[in-house]
Write an enzyme that holds these catalytic residues in place. Structure first.
Site, PDB file in Angstrom:
ATOM      1  CG  HIS A 489      -2.156  -0.832   1.022  1.00 53.87           C
ATOM      2  ND1 HIS A 489      -2.884  -1.353   2.067  1.00 53.87           N
ATOM      3  CD2 HIS A 489      -2.786  -1.227  -0.108  1.00 53.87           C
ATOM      4  CE1 HIS A 489      -3.915  -2.031   1.589  1.00 53.87           C
ATOM      5  NE2 HIS A 489      -3.873  -1.968   0.273  1.00 53.87           N
ATOM      6  NE  ARG A 596      -1.148  -5.458 -12.725  1.00 56.71           N
ATOM      7  CZ  ARG A 596      -0.546  -4.350 -13.149  1.00 56.71           C
ATOM      8  NH1 ARG A 596      -1.120  -3.170 -12.954  1.00 56.71           N
ATOM      9  NH2 ARG A 596       0.617  -4.414 -13.764  1.00 56.71           N
ATOM     10  CG  ASN A 749       5.921  -7.923 -14.157  1.00 54.16           C
ATOM     11  OD1 ASN A 749       6.782  -7.362 -14.818  1.00 54.16           O
ATOM     12  ND2 ASN A 749       4.953  -7.262 -13.573  1.00 54.16           N
ATOM     13  CG  ASP A 750       3.707 -14.184 -13.386  1.00 52.66           C
ATOM     14  OD1 ASP A 750       4.348 -14.476 -12.364  1.00 52.66           O
ATOM     15  OD2 ASP A 750       2.533 -13.811 -13.352  1.00 52.66           O
ATOM     16  NE  ARG A 760       5.637 -11.866 -10.610  1.00 53.18           N
ATOM     17  CZ  ARG A 760       4.598 -11.063 -10.637  1.00 53.18           C
ATOM     18  NH1 ARG A 760       4.763  -9.774 -10.507  1.00 53.18           N
ATOM     19  NH2 ARG A 760       3.375 -11.535 -10.803  1.00 53.18           N
ATOM     20  CB  CYS A 797       0.161  -5.984 -20.406  1.00 49.09           C
ATOM     21  SG  CYS A 797       0.007  -7.729 -19.962  1.00 49.09           S
TER      22      CYS A 797
END
Length: 867
Positions: A489, A596, A749-750, A760, A797
């Site tokens: 956050h 997302r 990312n993945d 990660r 993306c």
């Protein structure tokens, strides 16, 4: 040795034990067998035999075969807490049964609504037997052959499982220790299995005595058969070498709950032999609030002028120069004993009210992120947190000590979760811990970072969301965290403020002295301490120039993006909530390439309804003013758990039930999301994107759902369906996936973590996790080449789309759409307008021939020095 085939005790979907959402069963601690998700409400005997025991909560029973195998039949997960409600037993201990005889019936609606899961287990729990031939991963009818048990002769009796107390077992050394049972539901399957695992290797005997009965501590069935309850006094007896030590260690395990929550409000001694639960009274002394374990010294502060480069993880891109302000939190020891409940409880409640008021003020100061402060408000309302603190206060503890203990217990539990995003919620609890302790001290609300000198770069263990509420513009130049993750956050708020942030710098960050000049680079995930004067000056000049360029780039950001040679490249935005959309349009986003949708599903107690989802998607579509909206279906799983979606515990959740795999396992959840997307107007503005696709068949299964739901809604217009390329196998067979997909979108990312075998979320390897590794780039090229077979558009993306250094390489490899963080879009479009396809292809080809990501970045920097 004999073999017996067990019949299915229930009708339903048969599955391996590893898929059961209870670690004791999933990890084989209770025994070996299988599970069934039932479609009927009657449990029937899987064999001829004798009922050894029916649990007092009537949710489980054990049948012993003629060969001596003990078959535990356990209805649902965590059903012991219903205390028999909804269950009816039709047999009793010692009764003979035949295959198919009714054992227990249950109210499926009641049990299903109140238990974690209805998945039911059939396991062999005693030693000397093996199981094979489990008929799983299919629908099974009650009475069908389910699995085969080998072993036993029918003659082995061993130590009596349970029964009236008798003489001590065996001769030689003995040991004994009494303990009060602190587990709400007694020794049910999970704690019983944990106790067996702890005692099985002991060469002697261990028995547990309760009232006039005893049980072999190496037998799950025996322990469950004791019928223990919260507050029962147990006597642990051991016979054999080191017997007293064994008895002591078993008692300590029981006091610790054996994996179940410990109820801290038991009488110091429960009446033995009374046959009823003891009345809760004064709690025993609770453990002191956990203090950080003594850690290895990190070394003295860096010497003045000693140039040091610390590597971390990129959280918010950008560069800044400034002086360090240290905000490392020292451990505060609070007074344990209070002035009595009449004083301490009102103090705690007043402090909580003060913090709630402060959260409301923070939400007013940052209305676009009010949801974060509302999440904190909900944490404060958690009854377990407050009730636990009040129980300690009523036991004579201080408000500070009680609150700190409960907040840290919950924070530690969250921090231990596999999912980095959920584990990062531990920072929210630590934030609340500090805020409440500050209120209890009588001080005013913490001013956070509001009084920083202009241009400060803050270094801390973790920055808390409350630190960032109300920070005046220009005061905070950058943030470096020794710990923390890129999706916390606090990072979300830092991104909203445009503050470059690097996380996971490690404990060496603690050696940076207060006031030290540093350069923080959120584009590379680096912190340079005591840089040379020429580096400082050059960075200041570069930052100023970028700031000026950014303002200039914003003037043309809403124009379409074309390269210098006229090639069209679309630049979309990644969005994570409704409030992101208007700002993305201002920054020049030509649409949303990745919504997302997890924001709708996380941090709540039940799944959002179709209408809730539709309303949110429609608001985003309206804010985008007709621009394309690509909505990714729910991407959760073992590594991103939902409390209301029980999934089996996995040793490596990143490789387990994730993305589309969850959607196909929970089709109604996926169908509701599909329907909500199909309802968005105007028809055609939305596209559906499916995560974690590894084979064409997965996408075909989703397409069938989409077509069925479209027909039910009476929608004539088709909708584009795309596949995310995140799994290396998907990149390798992109030509096959492209045959059934309307478009492909690469999630770098993945893809990067799978290609490099680096998690990660692991700060120890995160600094080496670079999507510009030539191995990753080669897979991207393969994906693009496969997509060209069917003329499919390929987008990116993932994080690479927001990295200016990656843009010319991705374009050179054939990517025609980039979906980036809104804050970088204006600059990204301006940079792309300076590029020529010929140059991009040449440099991309050269990058494929390098050995490392560092070499690739050097190559790009040499080709485009302005970066």
């Amino acid at each position: 040795m004999t073999a017996i085939t067990l019949a299915a005790p229930l009708a339903g979907w048969a599955m391996p034990l590893s898929e059961v959402p209870d670690p004791a069963f999933a990890q084989g601690l209770v025994g070996t067998g299988m599970a069934i998700d039932p479609t009927v409400n009657e449990l029937r005997s899987p064999c001829d035999g004798t009922v050894l025991s029916v649990h007092r909560a009537r949710h489980a029973c054990t049948v012993r075969t003629a060969s001596g195998a003990e078959i535990l039949l356990h209805l649902g997960v965590d059903t012991v807490g219903l205390n028999g409600e909804g269950f009816t037993a039709h047999v009793q201990d010692g009764q003979s049964v035949k295959t198919g005889d009714r054992l227990i019936s249950f109210d499926m609606d009641l049990v299903g609504s109140r238990a974690q899961s209805l998945v039911s287990m059939m396991v062999v729990v005693n030693d000397g037997y093996t199981v094979d031939g489990q008929s799983v991963d299919r629908e099974i009818a009650a009475g069908d052959a389910a699995m085969t048990v080998h072993g036993g002769s029918g003659a082995d009796a061993g130590l009596p499982a349970s029964g009236p107390d008798s003489a001590e077992e065996g001769d030689g050394e003995t040991g004994e220790r009494s303990v009060v049972l602190p587990i709400a539901s007694g020794l049910h399957a999970r704690p019983a299995a944990a106790l067996v695992a702890a005692t099985k290797a002991y060469p002697g005997t261990v028995t547990i005595h309760c009232r006039d009965r005893r049980a072999n501590a190496k037998s799950v069935v025996a322990l469950m058969g004791l019928g223990t309850m919260l507050g029962d006094r147990l006597t642990v007896r051991a016979a054999g070498p080191g017997a007293q030590d064994m008895a002591e260690s078993v008692a300590v395990l029981i006091e610790g709950g054996l994996g179940d929550p410990v109820v801290a409000t038991l009488a110091a001694g429960a009446a033995a032999g009374a046959g009823s639960q003891a009345t809760p009274a004064t709690p025993p002394a609770a453990p002191a609030p956990a203090q950080p374990a003594a850690e290895e010294e990190v070394g003295p502060p860096f010497a003045h002028g000693e140039e040091v480069l610390l590597k971390g993880t990129i959280a918010v891109p950008g560069q800044a120069v400034g002086a360090v302000v240290r905000r490392f939190r020292s451990t505060v020891r609070v007074v344990e004993q209070g002035a009595g409940p009449d004083i301490e409880e009102p103090r705690l409640r007043r402090a909580l009210e003060q913090v709630v008021a402060g959260l409301a003020q923070s939400a007013q100061r940052m209305p676009e992120h009010a949801a974060i402060f509302q999440a904190h408000r909900e944490l404060l309302d958690d009854p377990e947190l407050l009730d636990g603190a009040l129980a300690d206060i009523r036991a004579g503890k201080s408000a500070e000590w009680s609150w700190q203990r409960m907040a840290r217990l919950q924070a530690d539990a969250l921090a231990a979760l596999a999912d980095p995003r959920m584990a990062e919620r531990a920072a929210d609890l630590r934030d609340l811990e500090q805020q409440v302790l500050t209120a209890l001290s009588g001080k005013g609300p913490d001013v956070g970072l509001a009084e920083l000198p202009a241009g400060s770069i803050v270094l801390a263990d973790e920055i808390l969301p409350s630190d960032l509420a109300g920070v005046p513009a220009g005061r905070l130049a950058g943030i470096g965290m020794a710990h923390g993750g890129p999706t916390s956050h606090a990072v979300i708020l830092a991104a909203a403020l445009g503050v470059p942030t690097v996380v996971a710098l490690g404990r060496q960050a603690e050696r940076v002295p207060d006031g030290a000049p540093v350069v923080i680079d959120g584009n590379r995930g680096e912190l340079l301490v005591f840089p040379p004067e020429d580096t400082l000056a050059a960075t200041r000049t570069a930052v100023a120039a970028r700031t000026a360029r950014r303002e200039e780039n914003r003037l043309t950001s809403r124009e379409e993006c074309r390269m210098a040679d006229g090639t069209r490249i679309e630049v979309f935005a990644n969005l994570g909530r409704v409030s992101d959309a208007p700002g993305a349009v201002v920054e020049g986003a030509e649409g949303c390439g990745l919504l997302r949708t997890e924001f709708l599903f996380l941090e709540r107690q039940s799944a959002p309804t179709e209408d809730e989802q539709y309303q949110q998607y429609q608001q985003i579509a309206d804010a985008l003013e007709g621009r394309p909206l690509v909505i990714r279906t729910l991407d959760v799983g073992g590594d991103k758990p939902l409390s209301y979606l029980p999934l089996p515990k996995e040793e490596n959740p990143v490789l387990g039930l994730r993305g589309v795999r969850v959607g196909l396992r929970e089709p109604e959840l996926l169908r509701a999301q599909i329907r909500a997307i199909l309802r968005v107007k105007p028809a055609g503005v939305c596209r559906i994107m499916v995560p974690m696709i590894a084979s064409p068949s997965e996408l075909q299964a989703v397409r069938a759902m989409v077509d069925e739901e479209r027909a039910k809604l009476g929608r004539a217009e088709p909708i584009e369906l795309g596949a995310m390329i995140e799994v290396p196998a998907a990149a390798l067979i992109a030509d096959r996936i492209g045959a059934v997909a309307d478009f492909l979108s690469i999630g770098t990312n993945d893809l990067t973590q799978y290609v490099l075998a680096m998690d990660r979320g692991n700060p120890h390897v995160a600094a080496q996790l670079d999507a510009l590794h030539p191995g990753v780039l080669r897979l991207i090229r393969l994906a693009v080449m496969g997509a060209k077979t069917h003329d499919r558009v390929v987008a990116v993306c993932g994080g690479s789309a927001s990295d200016p250094m990656a843009a010319p390489l991705l374009i050179g490899l054939g990517v025609t759409e980039l979906s980036a963080t809104p804050a970088v879009i204006a600059d990204l479009k301006a940079f792309i307008r300076t590029l020529r396809m010929e140059d991009c292809r040449r440099v991309a080809e050269a990058a494929l021939g390098t050995d490392s990501a560092d070499e690739v970045r050097r190559l790009v920097a040499e080709s485009w020095p302005a970066l």
